[in-house]
Scaffold this motif. Structure first.
Motif, PDB file in Angstrom:
ATOM      1  N   PHE A  10     -36.702 -42.875  -9.847  1.00  0.00           N
ATOM      2  CA  PHE A  10     -36.827 -44.171 -10.259  1.00  0.00           C
ATOM      3  C   PHE A  10     -35.792 -44.004 -10.049  1.00  0.00           C
ATOM      4  CE2 PHE A  10     -35.245 -45.202 -14.627  1.00  0.00           C
ATOM      5  CZ  PHE A  10     -36.356 -46.300 -14.763  1.00  0.00           C
ATOM      6  N   LEU A  11     -34.520 -43.350  -9.189  1.00  0.00           N
ATOM      7  CA  LEU A  11     -32.769 -44.071  -9.407  1.00  0.00           C
ATOM      8  C   LEU A  11     -32.869 -45.453  -8.710  1.00  0.00           C
ATOM      9  CD1 LEU A  11     -30.247 -43.701 -10.146  1.00  0.00           C
ATOM     10  CD2 LEU A  11     -29.855 -41.924  -8.117  1.00  0.00           C
ATOM     11  N   PRO A  12     -33.729 -45.041  -7.385  1.00  0.00           N
ATOM     12  CA  PRO A  12     -33.603 -46.561  -6.249  1.00  0.00           C
ATOM     13  C   PRO A  12     -33.877 -47.853  -7.140  1.00  0.00           C
ATOM     14  CG  PRO A  12     -34.363 -44.392  -5.518  1.00  0.00           C
ATOM     15  CD  PRO A  12     -34.673 -43.591  -6.915  1.00  0.00           C
ATOM     16  N   VAL A  13     -35.071 -47.301  -7.917  1.00  0.00           N
ATOM     17  CA  VAL A  13     -35.789 -48.338  -8.376  1.00  0.00           C
ATOM     18  C   VAL A  13     -34.871 -49.224  -9.768  1.00  0.00           C
ATOM     19  CG1 VAL A  13     -37.995 -49.825 -10.367  1.00  0.00           C
ATOM     20  CG2 VAL A  13     -38.102 -47.352  -8.696  1.00  0.00           C
ATOM     21  N   LEU A  14     -34.240 -48.112 -10.664  1.00  0.00           N
ATOM     22  CA  LEU A  14     -33.228 -48.408 -11.312  1.00  0.00           C
ATOM     23  C   LEU A  14     -31.725 -49.659 -10.817  1.00  0.00           C
ATOM     24  CD1 LEU A  14     -32.059 -48.798 -14.207  1.00  0.00           C
ATOM     25  CD2 LEU A  14     -31.543 -46.557 -14.099  1.00  0.00           C
ATOM     26  N   GLY A 123     -37.149 -46.528  -0.578  1.00  0.00           N
ATOM     27  CA  GLY A 123     -37.006 -44.802  -0.624  1.00  0.00           C
ATOM     28  C   GLY A 123     -37.587 -44.338  -1.529  1.00  0.00           C
ATOM     29  N   ALA A 124     -37.874 -45.537  -2.404  1.00  0.00           N
ATOM     30  CA  ALA A 124     -38.946 -45.034  -4.046  1.00  0.00           C
ATOM     31  C   ALA A 124     -39.960 -44.835  -3.548  1.00  0.00           C
ATOM     32  CB  ALA A 124     -38.141 -46.151  -4.813  1.00  0.00           C
ATOM     33  N   GLU A 143     -48.690 -47.167  -0.175  1.00  0.00           N
ATOM     34  CA  GLU A 143     -48.860 -48.244  -0.652  1.00  0.00           C
ATOM     35  C   GLU A 143     -47.934 -49.144  -0.034  1.00  0.00           C
ATOM     36  OE1 GLU A 143     -52.317 -49.895   1.006  1.00  0.00           O
ATOM     37  OE2 GLU A 143     -53.314 -48.412   0.203  1.00  0.00           O
ATOM     38  N   ILE A 144     -46.508 -48.989  -0.740  1.00  0.00           N
ATOM     39  CA  ILE A 144     -45.619 -49.324  -0.729  1.00  0.00           C
ATOM     40  C   ILE A 144     -44.980 -49.972   0.597  1.00  0.00           C
ATOM     41  CG2 ILE A 144     -43.739 -49.704  -1.731  1.00  0.00           C
ATOM     42  CD1 ILE A 144     -44.037 -48.341  -4.348  1.00  0.00           C
ATOM     43  N   GLU A 145     -45.060 -49.100   1.237  1.00  0.00           N
ATOM     44  CA  GLU A 145     -44.287 -49.529   2.380  1.00  0.00           C
ATOM     45  C   GLU A 145     -43.988 -50.511   2.869  1.00  0.00           C
ATOM     46  OE1 GLU A 145     -41.315 -46.883   2.643  1.00  0.00           O
ATOM     47  OE2 GLU A 145     -42.709 -46.744   0.755  1.00  0.00           O
TER      48      GLU A 145
END
Length: 494
Positions: A10-14, A123-124, A143-145
């Motif tokens: 979550f830290l990368p998203v934040l 990274g997230a 799938e995000i990558e």
């Protein structure tokens, strides 16, 4: 502690959302903000590694620790399940190192606000894959990558960046589609109304289902790991990608595929694994042998290392296909070692290209005289790829070869012999490229090239510590991994 573990993904998203409020003109603030966030996440991964290691050594248990298990879409049986064991947290450490060093290697990138935000999204996604134990949630992060990689290559790449980005994304999307089809059918075949990987591991899927579903699932994930014949996205993708993206693709994203092959395909469908892996290992011959010979003929540094990466990833697949505890342990160690190795390789290539503006080895020469630290970094990466004792490559490759020779399948043993012999081919292209680039007379164009920057020295130092640390003290990592691998292997061997 379970809530704090969620900070890893979550830290990368934040960071992305908070970074949006920083004015575009304050580029130095943007860089420092993302670097500090990535460093904090790396420290968080190390912290949980120490905590989980302590629990595992005290209890001898490989249970998932610090689990968050909450309803997400109850009507479809989907839950939000985040947790960590030895295998997943060590992969998170690798990913956090690649993200942090990738940011440092991109210090002078154009449009840093958008670029660093994309790195954090990558990274997230990877952290989510390694920490997810709900299969549906696992696939969402997975799938995000592909999409994020395309946006970064198309936006900041060089050369045929649009073509290479599309090729990479479409190939990876094809693999994801294969895997997603099986995952959805697996949910209905399981008959337990759950996507929980831990629960699905106790389901005895029918032999008929496993016979057709396993190869589709395994190959779907293996495409991310550049298994032949779905490997061509890798060299072209690396050639067009910016340095940080090459580091991320080779260092982490490819391991995401091999991790999924073990954690999902082999773990959940053991009968299919036992039947198909002796056939899949034949494909590994291209990875470990042919890719090494192709690397010899290359003159572009990124193509050399890209094919080298394909060859070394073949060793991971060899360890998985041998399917005994020693070989699987070697495969997981190779995931870590290969991540450090390719991260260092592509970082050094980025440093060299940023100064010489060429990646063609024949146009270089004598660079060790003008940039000795960067040259030493490239040499250490090369020796790691050769499996020199004392470096991480040796600690990873030895159990793969031993475990493969212990296999009862003659095909696995034959492939293992060719894999061992391919080390001599690796020596040829590594030493050939290193000699032409670093030794001999110095090209007059390069006489005033700058030395390594502070950021580059930090990057090199981190990878030196990882490679030598794992190579000289592999015992604790091996013992730690056992707590995760023994339960997985027990399910595969049942």
């Amino acid at each position: 502690m379970a809530a704090i573990l969620n900070l890893i993904w979550f830290l990368p998203v934040l960071t992305v959302f908070v970074g949006l409020v920083i004015p575009r003109g304050q580029s130095q603030t943007i860089k420092m903000f993302h670097a500090i966030s990535a460093l904090a996440n790396m420290m968080l991964c190390v912290f949980f590694t120490v905590k989980i290691y302590g629990l595992a050594m005290c209890t001898g248990s490989g249970d998932i620790q610090y689990v968050t298990d909450a309803p997400w879409l109850p009507a479809l049986g989907i839950r939000f399940i985040i947790g960590a064991d030895a295998l997943s947290i060590l992969m998170c450490v690798l990913a956090s190192i690649i993200v942090f060093t990738g940011i440092l290697m991109s210090w002078n990138v154009e449009r840093p606000k958008e670029f660093f935000a994309m790195i954090q999204i990558l990274g997230a996604g990877v952290f989510g894959v390694f920490l997810s134990f709900d299969l549906f949630q696992f696939m969402i992060f997975y799938e995000i990558e592909a999409l994020a990689m395309y946006l970064m290559i198309a936006g900041w790449g060089t050369g045929r960046k649009d073509y290479c980005g599309k090729k990479l994304t479409l190939t990876l999307a094809l693999g994801s589609a294969f895997a997603l089809i099986v995952v959805i059918i697996m949910y209905f075949e399981g008959g337990i109304g759950s996507w929980d990987i831990r629960a699905l591991a106790n389901v005895a899927f029918s032999e008929d289902f496993q016979m057709w579903a396993f190869p589709l699932l395994f190959i779907g994930f293996a495409i991310s790991g550049s298994l032949f014949p779905f490997h061509n996205w890798s060299p072209d993708g690396h050639s067009a990608a910016p340095t940080a993206v090459s580091m991320f693709a080779a260092g982490v994203m490819m391991k995401m595929g091999t991790y999924a092959c073990l954690r999902v395909a082999m773990y959940l469908m053991p009968e299919g694994a036992r039947f198909w892996l002796p056939y899949i290992v034949v494909l590994v011959l291209f990875n470990v042998v042919a890719a090494a010979f192709i690397a010899i003929k290359q003159r572009d540094l990124k193509y050399i290392i890209a094919y080298s990466s394909i060859s070394h990833l073949g060793l991971i697949f060899l360890g998985l296909c041998a399917a005994n505890l020693v070989s699987i342990k070697g495969a997981t160690l190779q995931m870590l070692s290969h991540g450090f190795l390719t991260g260092l390789f592509f970082a050094c290539i980025g440093m060299i290209y940023g100064r010489t503006h060429t990646r063609i080895v024949d146009e270089m020469g004598g660079l060790m005289k003008i940039m000795p630290l960067i040259g030493i970094g490239f040499v250490i990466a090369g020796f790691t790829g050769l499996g020199l004792p004392g470096l991480s490559g040796f600690a990873a490759e030895l159990p793969i070869f031993i475990g493969s020779w212990q296999s009862s399948n003659i095909v696995v043993k034959v492939v293992a012999v060719f894999a061992i012999l391919s080390i001599t081919t690796t020596a040829v292209y590594v030493l050939q490229a290193t000699n032409k680039m670093l030794n001999g007379p110095l090209n007059t164009r390069f006489e005033s090239l700058p030395k390594a920057t502070i950021q580059e020295r930090i990057v090199l130092g981190i990878y030196f510590i990882c490679i030598f640390g794992m190579g000289l003290c592999p015992g604790w990592i091996s013992k730690f991994l056992d707590t995760s691998l023994v339960p997985i292997f027990a399910n595969i061997a049942r």
